[in-house]
Design an enzyme around this catalytic site. Structure first.
Site, short mmCIF file in Angstrom:
data_model
loop_
_atom_site.label_atom_id
_atom_site.label_comp_id
_atom_site.label_asym_id
_atom_site.label_seq_id
_atom_site.Cartn_x
_atom_site.Cartn_y
_atom_site.Cartn_z
N ASP A 36 0.87 -1.13 -0.19
CA ASP A 36 -0.14 -0.09 0.19
C ASP A 36 0.98 1.21 0.04
O ASP A 36 1.79 1.47 0.88
CB ASP A 36 -0.84 0.10 1.11
CG ASP A 36 -1.93 -1.17 1.30
OD1 ASP A 36 -2.18 -1.62 0.26
OD2 ASP A 36 -2.47 -1.19 2.23
N ASP B 290 -13.30 -3.63 -1.22
CA ASP B 290 -13.09 -3.21 -0.05
C ASP B 290 -14.19 -3.14 1.12
O ASP B 290 -14.87 -2.42 1.26
CB ASP B 290 -12.53 -1.89 0.31
CG ASP B 290 -11.35 -1.48 -0.52
OD1 ASP B 290 -10.25 -2.48 -0.46
OD2 ASP B 290 -11.25 -0.62 -1.63
O1 1PR Z 1 -10.50 2.97 -5.07
O2 1PR Z 1 -9.52 2.40 -7.13
O3 1PR Z 1 -8.70 4.48 -5.99
O4 1PR Z 1 -8.13 1.94 -5.50
C1 1PR Z 1 -7.62 2.62 -4.13
C2 1PR Z 1 -7.13 1.20 -3.94
O5 1PR Z 1 -6.21 1.35 -2.30
C3 1PR Z 1 -7.91 -0.08 -3.55
O6 1PR Z 1 -7.55 -1.06 -4.14
C4 1PR Z 1 -8.19 -0.11 -1.85
O7 1PR Z 1 -8.17 -1.45 -1.48
C5 1PR Z 1 -6.79 0.45 -1.31
N1 1PR Z 1 -6.71 1.24 -0.24
C6 1PR Z 1 -7.33 2.18 0.11
N2 1PR Z 1 -7.00 2.66 1.46
C7 1PR Z 1 -6.42 1.90 1.97
C8 1PR Z 1 -5.97 1.97 3.36
O8 1PR Z 1 -5.44 0.80 3.73
N3 1PR Z 1 -6.28 2.58 4.15
N4 1PR Z 1 -5.56 -0.35 1.16
C9 1PR Z 1 -6.24 0.95 1.01
C10 1PR Z 1 -6.00 -1.62 0.97
C11 1PR Z 1 -5.83 -3.54 1.84
C12 1PR Z 1 -4.92 -4.61 1.36
C13 1PR Z 1 -3.79 -4.97 2.33
C14 1PR Z 1 -4.40 -6.23 2.76
C15 1PR Z 1 -3.55 -7.32 3.41
N5 1PR Z 1 -5.16 -2.43 1.46
O9 1PR Z 1 -4.45 -4.41 0.08
O10 1PR Z 1 -2.78 -5.08 1.47
O11 1PR Z 1 -5.68 -5.95 3.56
O12 1PR Z 1 -2.98 -6.57 4.74
P1 1PR Z 1 -2.71 -7.49 5.82
O13 1PR Z 1 -1.90 -8.74 5.32
O14 1PR Z 1 -1.45 -6.72 6.70
O15 1PR Z 1 -3.66 -7.74 6.96
P2 1PR Z 1 -9.12 3.05 -5.87
#
Ligand code: 1PR
Length: 525
Positions: free
Chosen positions: A224, A379
């Site tokens: 991320d 999400d």
């Molecule tokens: O909405 O098309 O602009 O895409 C934004 C992207 O960013 C989406 O894919 C969304 O999942 C991601 N995103 C947005 N905010 C966050 C955040 O964390 N605040 N991250 C975020 C999402 C989730 C996973 C993470 C897993 C594994 N991250 O990809 O890597 O949950 O984590 P873990 O193994 O530590 O539990 P758009």
């Protein structure tokens, strides 16, 4: 000097990077004359069959290519660069291929998920220099929904099993073409490319075996990425999507360095999510594109990038289509793009009107670059209800073994946008089904409740989505141990599982996950 045919539709950067890594000078063929003067030609076909043939025609490449191949000059086709050699394809009825090899291209008709995405083996059927140095246990990276069916078996170089046995490479004279992607197959892939470049003689086929090849479960590392408060691009990690600790954005490392580390440690794939992409339009956020370009120079496994892929109008009124953003990412080294927030809006529109417009980002990108290049990042957040009737209309509710705070036995998974900041009345199961109908090729299934908790994947969510679609699903969020990967592969049919925190914090190395899985599920060592 090697000539590479680029008709401007997708990720040829990885092939160029891999060839340059091997010390080659690559000249990109921009005209038919460039093909005529080529000493050796690499054709990494990308996109969909119909749009590829149209572009080859428009670029004036068709006849020079036919002449080059008819003269049996050195040629390596990759993926669609293999399919293009055939006469017809079910992907584009009525569109003629190059017709250099008699036969057709057919869609997989199997019970397994399509596209066939991931690392699978090959069995060889004729001597070839291409496979020198391999022992038959290697896995190579595939991503395709269609496969070639030659009329004449004598051209078959390798076969692979997925649902049934299909032809995964052909060879005739100096022509070789592979369905798998050597440029995305790590060190083994580089060996194959080196073999193509060498003037060595053909070696005997790999040891003969009739055992089926098996697709490996993929272990994916996710980064991320966002700018921290000082403006530096960092890999961050949230707890249930909250990436701040004591007010500051958590900084777990530099994106390019971390991606390289995961490649070396054996990640089967790497995903970058630009998590503030909803705020800053990617084409105005060049550092992410730079990250991709730099990463793809040394990382030879598939790269997915997401964040901010949507239509956009800037303050000067200039309109950008999501397709342009995706195109820029593909040209910079991405193999797949992932769409998050925009997919929710697209599905809401679809559910409102009951109609596909052909104009959504999912449809347009899949049309040009192929379904396999379009991942939907979901999400969702669990919402408990006392009974299914309490959920919003048309929402798919599941019975849960983990009751809610008030003993609720049912829940649904509310999709969110803007990184979990806003919930929408669409559930994750329906979202996945509609996206599949619109042409998406894979689902990246996050779970806000589990993200960063180390408490394991939400098996109920993963199982429900996996059963609802026929495209591959990536389980994401909550991995805290190697056993959690074993659990998700035992309890559901997902093709891959992704983690972030445990890899970033070096709590569980990727190889420890693979060592734990060995003997239970197929993996790539
Ligand atoms: O909405 O098309 O602009 O895409 C934004 C992207 O960013 C989406 O894919 C969304 O999942 C991601 N995103 C947005 N905010 C966050 C955040 O964390 N605040 N991250 C975020 C999402 C989730 C996973 C993470 C897993 C594994 N991250 O990809 O890597 O949950 O984590 P873990 O193994 O530590 O539990 P758009």
């Amino acid at each position: 000097m090697i000539t590479l045919l680029d008709y401007g539709a997708g990720n040829v950067r990885s092939v160029i990077n891999a060839l340059e890594k091997l010390g080659e000078t690559v000249r990109v063929a921009r005209t038919g004359e460039d093909i005529e003067s080529a000493e050796r030609l690499v054709f990494p076909g990308v996109g969909s069959f119909g749009s590829m043939m149209r572009r080859l025609q428009e670029g004036g490449f068709l006849e020079p290519l036919r002449a080059y191949l008819a003269a049996d000059r050195p040629f390596l086709g990759i993926c669609l660069g293999l399919q293009a050699l055939f006469e017809t394809s079910e992907e584009a009825p009525g569109v003629a291929g190059l017709g250099i090899i008699k036969g057709s291209v057919r869609r997989f008709e199997i019970r397994e998920s399509v596209p066939h995405i991931g690392w699978n083996g090959v069995r060889s059927h004729q001597p070839s220099k291409l496979l020198a140095g391999l022992d038959g246990t290697e896995k190579l990276y595939f991503v395709h929904s269609y496969h070639v069916v030659p009329d004449d078996d004598s051209v078959v170089l390798t076969t692979t099993d997925y649902g049934y046995r299909f032809v995964s490479a052909v060879q005739r004279g100096q022509l070789v073409a592979t369905q798998f992607h050597p440029e995305k197959s790590g060190q083994v892939g580089l060996t194959i490319l080196r073999n193509f470049l060498s003037s060595a003689a053909a070696v005997a086929p790999l040891p003969e075996t009739n055992a089926p090849t098996r697709l490996a479960k993929r272990i994916i590392a996710c980064l991320d990425v966002r700018a921290n408060d000082s403006g530096d691009l960092v890999v961050t990690k949230g707890d249930q999507y909250d990436v701040r600790e004591a007010g500051a954005v958590r900084n777990l490392g530099k994106p390019v360095e971390l991606a390289r580390r995961y490649y070396e440690e054996g990640a089967d794939e790497i995903t970058f999510l630009n998590i503030t992409g909803f705020r800053h339009f990617p084409l105005e956020d060049m550092p992410m594109i730079e990250v991709l370009k730099r990463t793809s120079r040394d990382v030879f496994v598939p790269l997915t990038i997401g964040g901010g892929i949507r239509d956009y109008t800037d303050e000067n009124g200039r309109h950008y289509a999501a397709l342009e953003v995706a195109g820029e990412y593909f040209r910079s080294g991405a193999d797949k793009i992932s769409i998050g927030s925009d997919a929710v809006s697209i599905v809401e529109d679809y559910l409102r009107t009951g109609q596909a417009t052909g104009e959504s980002a999912i449809e347009r990108i899949a049309h040009v670059y192929g379904s396999q290049a379009v991942v939907i990042s979901v999400d969702p957040r669990r919402v408990y209800v006392k009974s299914p009737g309490e959920a919003p209309p048309r929402v798919q509710v599941i019975e849960t073994k983990t009751p809610g705070p008030n003993g609720e036995r049912h829940c649904w998974y509310e999709c969110t946008i803007k990184g979990g900041r806003e919930g929408r009345p669409v559930d994750a199961i329906t979202l996945a089904q509609v996206c599949e109908r619109l042409g998406a090729g894979e689902i990246l299934l996050n779970c806000i409740d589990r993200d960063g908790t180390n408490s394991g994947f939400d098996l109920e969510l993963v199982g429900a989505v996996r059963r609802a679609v026929t495209i591959p699903v990536i389980a994401s969020s909550g991995a805290g141990s190697a056993e959690h990967f074993a659990e998700v592969f035992a309890a559901t049919d997902v093709e891959s599982a992704l983690a972030a925190g445990i890899f970033h914090r070096r709590e569980v190395p990727i190889q420890a996950v693979k060592a734990h899985l060995a003997g239970r599920v197929e993996i790539r060592r």
